[in-house]
Design a protein around this motif. Structure first.
Motif, PDB file in Angstrom:
ATOM      1  N   ASN A  81       0.970  -1.223   0.038  1.00  0.00           N
ATOM      2  CA  ASN A  81       0.078  -0.025   0.137  1.00  0.00           C
ATOM      3  C   ASN A  81       0.870   1.050  -0.088  1.00  0.00           C
ATOM      4  OD1 ASN A  81      -2.307  -1.640  -0.097  1.00  0.00           O
ATOM      5  ND2 ASN A  81      -2.402  -1.513   2.365  1.00  0.00           N
ATOM      6  N   LEU A  82       1.890   1.246   0.632  1.00  0.00           N
ATOM      7  CA  LEU A  82       2.851   2.322   0.826  1.00  0.00           C
ATOM      8  C   LEU A  82       3.538   2.462  -0.404  1.00  0.00           C
ATOM      9  CD1 LEU A  82       4.015   4.497   2.830  1.00  0.00           C
ATOM     10  CD2 LEU A  82       5.704   3.006   3.434  1.00  0.00           C
ATOM     11  N   TYR A  83       3.886   1.240  -0.962  1.00  0.00           N
ATOM     12  CA  TYR A  83       4.519   1.314  -2.516  1.00  0.00           C
ATOM     13  C   TYR A  83       3.612   2.039  -3.463  1.00  0.00           C
ATOM     14  CZ  TYR A  83       7.074  -0.125  -6.589  1.00  0.00           C
ATOM     15  OH  TYR A  83       7.508  -0.295  -7.935  1.00  0.00           O
ATOM     16  N   MET A  84       2.295   1.681  -3.566  1.00  0.00           N
ATOM     17  CA  MET A  84       1.170   2.496  -4.293  1.00  0.00           C
ATOM     18  C   MET A  84       1.145   3.558  -4.228  1.00  0.00           C
ATOM     19  SD  MET A  84      -1.970  -0.160  -4.159  1.00  0.00           S
ATOM     20  CE  MET A  84      -2.767   0.769  -5.560  1.00  0.00           C
ATOM     21  N   TYR A  85       1.307   4.284  -3.133  1.00  0.00           N
ATOM     22  CA  TYR A  85       1.265   5.697  -2.615  1.00  0.00           C
ATOM     23  C   TYR A  85       2.561   6.460  -3.203  1.00  0.00           C
ATOM     24  CZ  TYR A  85       1.137   9.985  -0.298  1.00  0.00           C
ATOM     25  OH  TYR A  85       1.079  11.425   0.113  1.00  0.00           O
ATOM     26  N   GLN A  86       3.712   5.770  -3.028  1.00  0.00           N
ATOM     27  CA  GLN A  86       4.916   6.312  -3.303  1.00  0.00           C
ATOM     28  C   GLN A  86       5.343   6.326  -4.919  1.00  0.00           C
ATOM     29  OE1 GLN A  86       7.451   4.221  -0.594  1.00  0.00           O
ATOM     30  NE2 GLN A  86       7.250   5.853   0.760  1.00  0.00           N
ATOM     31  N   ASN A  87       5.015   5.437  -5.429  1.00  0.00           N
ATOM     32  CA  ASN A  87       5.276   4.901  -6.893  1.00  0.00           C
ATOM     33  C   ASN A  87       4.309   4.990  -7.940  1.00  0.00           C
ATOM     34  OD1 ASN A  87       5.807   3.036  -9.313  1.00  0.00           O
ATOM     35  ND2 ASN A  87       7.776   3.082  -8.379  1.00  0.00           N
TER      36      ASN A  87
END
Length: 119
Positions: A81-87
């Protein structure tokens, strides 16, 4: 023991989400951060875990164990989820605010699962 209807709702949601890992694997593989090796295996394992934990939620003798398993799973998938937000490539072109709202939603889902740890 009669289990509450909302527990069955949670179980159905996890089972359907788990099945979707096998129907649309590319969607999940895309959001696995590159630091994790072999995203295909991670997708299979997380999908299978969602299905198994969803089923175990509905069995009164294993509800509490499944609830703890779901909590662990939600913590384990938080990096995606964090990766989706950042990338941008992993975001599916969703607005940033939606991706941001998904982050604390994990806490809500953990709290929901925690409600069943005493069954």
């Amino acid at each position: 023991m009669n289990l509450p209807w909302h527990l069955y709702l949670m179980a159905i949601l996890y089972i359907l989400a788990g099945l979707n890992h096998f129907r649309n694997p590319g969607m999940y593989i895309k959001i696995i951060p590159p630091v994790f090796k072999n995203p295909k295996v991670i997708n299979i394992l997380s999908g299978a875990a969602e299905i198994v934990l969803g089923i175990l939620l509905t069995l009164s003798f294993s509800t509490h164990i499944a609830a703890w398993g779901i909590i662990a799973l939600l913590i384990a998938i938080f990096p995606a989820n964090l990766y989706m937000y950042q990338n941008k490539k992993a975001s599916f072109d969703l607005p940033k605010w939606i991706l941001f709202v998904r982050l604390p939603l994990q806490v809500v889902l953990i709290f929901w699962a925690y409600q069943y740890t005493q069954y």
